[in-house]
Design a protein around this motif. Structure first.
Motif, mmCIF file in Angstrom:
data_model
loop_
_atom_site.group_PDB
_atom_site.id
_atom_site.type_symbol
_atom_site.label_atom_id
_atom_site.label_comp_id
_atom_site.label_asym_id
_atom_site.label_seq_id
_atom_site.Cartn_x
_atom_site.Cartn_y
_atom_site.Cartn_z
ATOM 1 N N TRP A 235 5.498 -36.997 -2.932
ATOM 2 C CA TRP A 235 6.631 -37.704 -2.329
ATOM 3 C C TRP A 235 6.916 -37.116 -0.934
ATOM 4 C CZ3 TRP A 235 11.097 -35.380 -0.629
ATOM 5 C CH2 TRP A 235 12.084 -36.251 -0.146
ATOM 6 N N THR A 239 6.888 -39.067 2.619
ATOM 7 C CA THR A 239 8.059 -39.015 3.498
ATOM 8 C C THR A 239 7.676 -38.607 4.922
ATOM 9 O OG1 THR A 239 9.392 -38.429 1.580
ATOM 10 C CG2 THR A 239 10.366 -37.964 3.714
ATOM 11 N N LYS A 255 2.929 -42.562 -2.265
ATOM 12 C CA LYS A 255 4.082 -43.231 -2.867
ATOM 13 C C LYS A 255 3.801 -43.432 -4.369
ATOM 14 C CE LYS A 255 6.938 -47.310 -2.144
ATOM 15 N NZ LYS A 255 7.120 -48.530 -1.368
ATOM 16 N N HIS A 308 12.843 -35.578 -6.535
ATOM 17 C CA HIS A 308 12.904 -36.688 -5.585
ATOM 18 C C HIS A 308 13.364 -37.985 -6.233
ATOM 19 C CE1 HIS A 308 9.087 -36.755 -7.622
ATOM 20 N NE2 HIS A 308 8.822 -37.974 -7.210
ATOM 21 N N ASP A 309 13.495 -37.988 -7.573
ATOM 22 C CA ASP A 309 13.844 -39.261 -8.200
ATOM 23 C C ASP A 309 14.656 -39.115 -9.487
ATOM 24 O OD1 ASP A 309 13.964 -41.989 -8.368
ATOM 25 O OD2 ASP A 309 11.920 -42.250 -9.152
ATOM 26 N N THR A 428 14.865 -34.249 1.899
ATOM 27 C CA THR A 428 15.919 -35.200 2.209
ATOM 28 C C THR A 428 16.880 -34.454 3.131
ATOM 29 O OG1 THR A 428 17.462 -34.543 0.475
ATOM 30 C CG2 THR A 428 15.793 -36.163 -0.116
ATOM 31 N N TYR A 512 20.402 -38.952 -2.998
ATOM 32 C CA TYR A 512 19.135 -39.689 -2.856
ATOM 33 C C TYR A 512 18.276 -39.681 -4.123
ATOM 34 C CZ TYR A 512 14.314 -40.577 -1.366
ATOM 35 O OH TYR A 512 13.046 -41.064 -1.261
ATOM 36 N N SER A 513 17.749 -40.865 -4.457
ATOM 37 C CA SER A 513 16.685 -40.988 -5.458
ATOM 38 C C SER A 513 15.646 -41.955 -4.912
ATOM 39 C CB SER A 513 17.215 -41.538 -6.782
ATOM 40 O OG SER A 513 17.916 -40.560 -7.493
ATOM 41 N N PHE A 514 14.384 -41.620 -5.075
ATOM 42 C CA PHE A 514 13.295 -42.445 -4.535
ATOM 43 C C PHE A 514 13.352 -43.872 -5.085
ATOM 44 C CE2 PHE A 514 8.432 -42.918 -4.153
ATOM 45 C CZ PHE A 514 8.521 -43.277 -2.821
ATOM 46 N N SER A 515 13.579 -44.005 -6.403
ATOM 47 C CA SER A 515 13.622 -45.325 -7.066
ATOM 48 C C SER A 515 14.775 -46.188 -6.581
ATOM 49 C CB SER A 515 13.778 -45.168 -8.572
ATOM 50 O OG SER A 515 12.588 -44.738 -9.133
ATOM 51 N N GLU A 517 15.922 -46.295 -3.544
ATOM 52 C CA GLU A 517 15.838 -46.526 -2.095
ATOM 53 C C GLU A 517 15.929 -48.002 -1.736
ATOM 54 O OE1 GLU A 517 13.453 -43.812 1.149
ATOM 55 O OE2 GLU A 517 12.308 -44.771 -0.425
#
Ligand code: CA
Length: 517
Positions: A235, A239, A255, A308-309, A428, A512-515, A517
């Protein structure tokens, strides 16, 4: 011997060099030419005073103050300079190299320090961060991959992951360090694609590392932990690629790899479980078992390692409520279970002594966990537990830590947590809220700005955030951004003895969470 006066002290100087005796002499002549013993002590005192004065506070709690400044001091000890005053240093290729305009660093305990120690340097020692990244890039050029755990210029390959990646990405996204970002991305990509290294090949083809297949590094196994950490590191690569404007076609693979954590989640157990090369979950799995699938921990420690998620993890676990039940369970399940499996490592004993269920703060994988309540609409539980951990698991004594200090990480956790926030996901720009420990703190930034954190009615009982203001405006987000802090900020807390269950509970307040976004 004849010239030695028994009544007078004998002075001795020692100098080191990684490259030659001549350079050891040069280092001494440059850095300590005279024989002023008292003056040298005074200089060292001044240097530490300057470093520690970056955080200024008022507190009547002398013990907490002592713990805080000790932690801040510890956070600054590693990594270490590993080059001579003329820039010469010894590389992993066993050759002498020349650092030109930067200082070479070594002793990177990255498995520990990517979490909070390196992000802390972006405040406390930004002038050194660029050189640390430069040292990574040089190491890559000389060794073909970024350092994992380097020591005196050599790779030890201790612990797992490729965590130089998030350190680079975190620094770059915060605009710190004068390094070649294209070269840094090249180094990250190369390191993440060495198929014969610790299961990366099968991770790429299967999306996870099977627990039952040995490779040349597999004596310790730790397959599940490596899968989770690689996913986070990937991740980070995605980024950085995005930030550098790389086409999606070039970086989409990272990704995809960032979501690999899903491949080892077992919906029946609601936990991360080792998977075989045939795609079958380990039938001998026990949640509390410190088995070969996990690095120095068990599934209760590792299942939350999706930095990250967290939202994606929550979705897997069945939503916010189920996730909170799993989080609460960590503190409820007795620490004695699983202790008889395959011998005892000191981290197990430490967890038992701490007596907070399965919460094992003495080792790194779980140190971000309590902050995840900020993602699941129960920020007050993060506030409760962060304060509990600060109070119970740190002390002002020689045996003050609840496990290995690990080159600044367990200290950096305390420094951030006492300030009131923590870096759940380096890379982040967000710092996730906990609860401030002191009534008043000033953070003097390198750019001349100041962050003031005031919580006048703070106390052990008043550990909950009733309300919070940032520069005079009501702040409901469960995080602060790097930019908000670096501009200089006034943060004002109203604390309370009872949780405010209506603050910070909307999806928009979550970090923040990747999913998502
Ligand atoms: Ca450790």
């Amino acid at each position: 011997r004849a010239n030695v006066d028994a009544q007078k002290p004998v002075y001795v100087k020692v100098a080191l060099s990684p490259t030659s005796i001549e350079n050891a002499k040069l280092n001494m002549q440059t850095e300590l030419p005279g024989w002023d013993f008292e003056g040298t002590i005074a200089q060292a005192d001044q240097a530490w005073e300057k470093a520690l004065a970056k955080v200024d506070m008022e507190s009547s709690d002398a013990k907490a103050k002592k713990i805080f400044y000790t932690a801040l001091y510890h956070s600054m000890i590693a990594p270490t300079i590993y080059s001579d005053v003329d820039g010469k240093y010894y590389g992993p290729d066993k050759q002498v190299h020349q650092a030109d305009g930067w200082v070479n660093y070594s002793t990177f305990s990255l498995w520990d320090t990517f979490r909070a120690a390196h992000p802390l340097f972006t405040y406390t020692e930004p002038e050194r961060v660029g050189d640390m990244v430069q040292s990574f890039i040089a190491f890559y050029e000389q060794n073909g991959r970024l350092p994992v755990w380097n020591f005196w210029g050599s790779e030890t390959d201790m612990m797992i992951g490729y965590h130089a990646v998030p350190v680079i990405v975190d620094a770059y996204l915060k605009g710190i360090g004068d390094f070649d970002a294209e070269k840094a991305l090249e180094a990250c990509v190369a390191t993440a694609n060495i198929d014969e290294y610790r299961g990366i090949g099968s991770y790429k083809t299967k999306g996870y590392i099977p627990y039952n297949v040995a490779d040349k590094y597999n004596s310790e196994n730790w397959s599940l932990s490596r899968t989770l950490e690689y996913a986070f590191n990937d991740w980070s690569i995605y980024t950085l690629g995005k930030k550098l404007g790389k086409p999606e076609s070039e970086i989409a693979v990272y990704k995809e790899r960032a979501m690999n954590y899903r491949n080892i989640y077992n919906p029946e157990r609601k936990l991360m479980v080792g998977k075989s090369d045939k795609g079958v979950f380990n039938p001998n799995f026990k949640g509390t078992d410190w088995s070969r699938d996990f690095c120095e921990g068990n599934s209760w420690h590792w299942s939350f390692c999706v930095f990250h998620d967290p939202q994606g993890l929550m979705n897997l676990m069945g939503g916010q409520d189920e996730f909170n039940v799993m989080m609460d369970s960590v503190f409820v399940i007795p620490s004695k279970m699983g202790m008889d499996s395959r011998g005892m490592i000191h981290e197990m004993r430490e967890m038992q002594v701490m007596n907070m269920g399965q919460y094992a703060h003495g080792n790194q994988p779980i140190q971000h966990m309590v902050y995840l309540y900020n993602y699941s609409a129960q920020p007050w539980k993060a506030q409760y537990w962060v304060r509990e951990i600060m109070n119970k698991l740190y002390n002002a004594a020689p045996d003050a830590y609840c496990g290995d200090e690990d080159n600044g990480q367990t200290s950096a956790w305390y420094v951030f947590s006492a300030l009131g926030f923590y870096t759940v996901c380096p890379g982040t720009d967000q710092y996730v809220l906990g609860t401030p420990l002191f009534k008043s703190v000033k953070l003097h930034l390198e750019n001349g700005k100041t962050v003031t954190i005031d919580a006048a009615n703070n106390s052990c009982e008043n550990r909950y955030i009733k309300s919070m203001k940032l520069n005079g405006k009501n702040h409901t987000n469960n995080y602060l951004t790097h930019d908000q802090l670096m501009k200089g900020a006034r943060i004002l807390y109203q604390m309370d003895a009872v949780p405010n269950k209506s603050r910070g509970i909307n999806k928009a307040d979550a970090p923040y969470s990747f999913s998502a976004e």
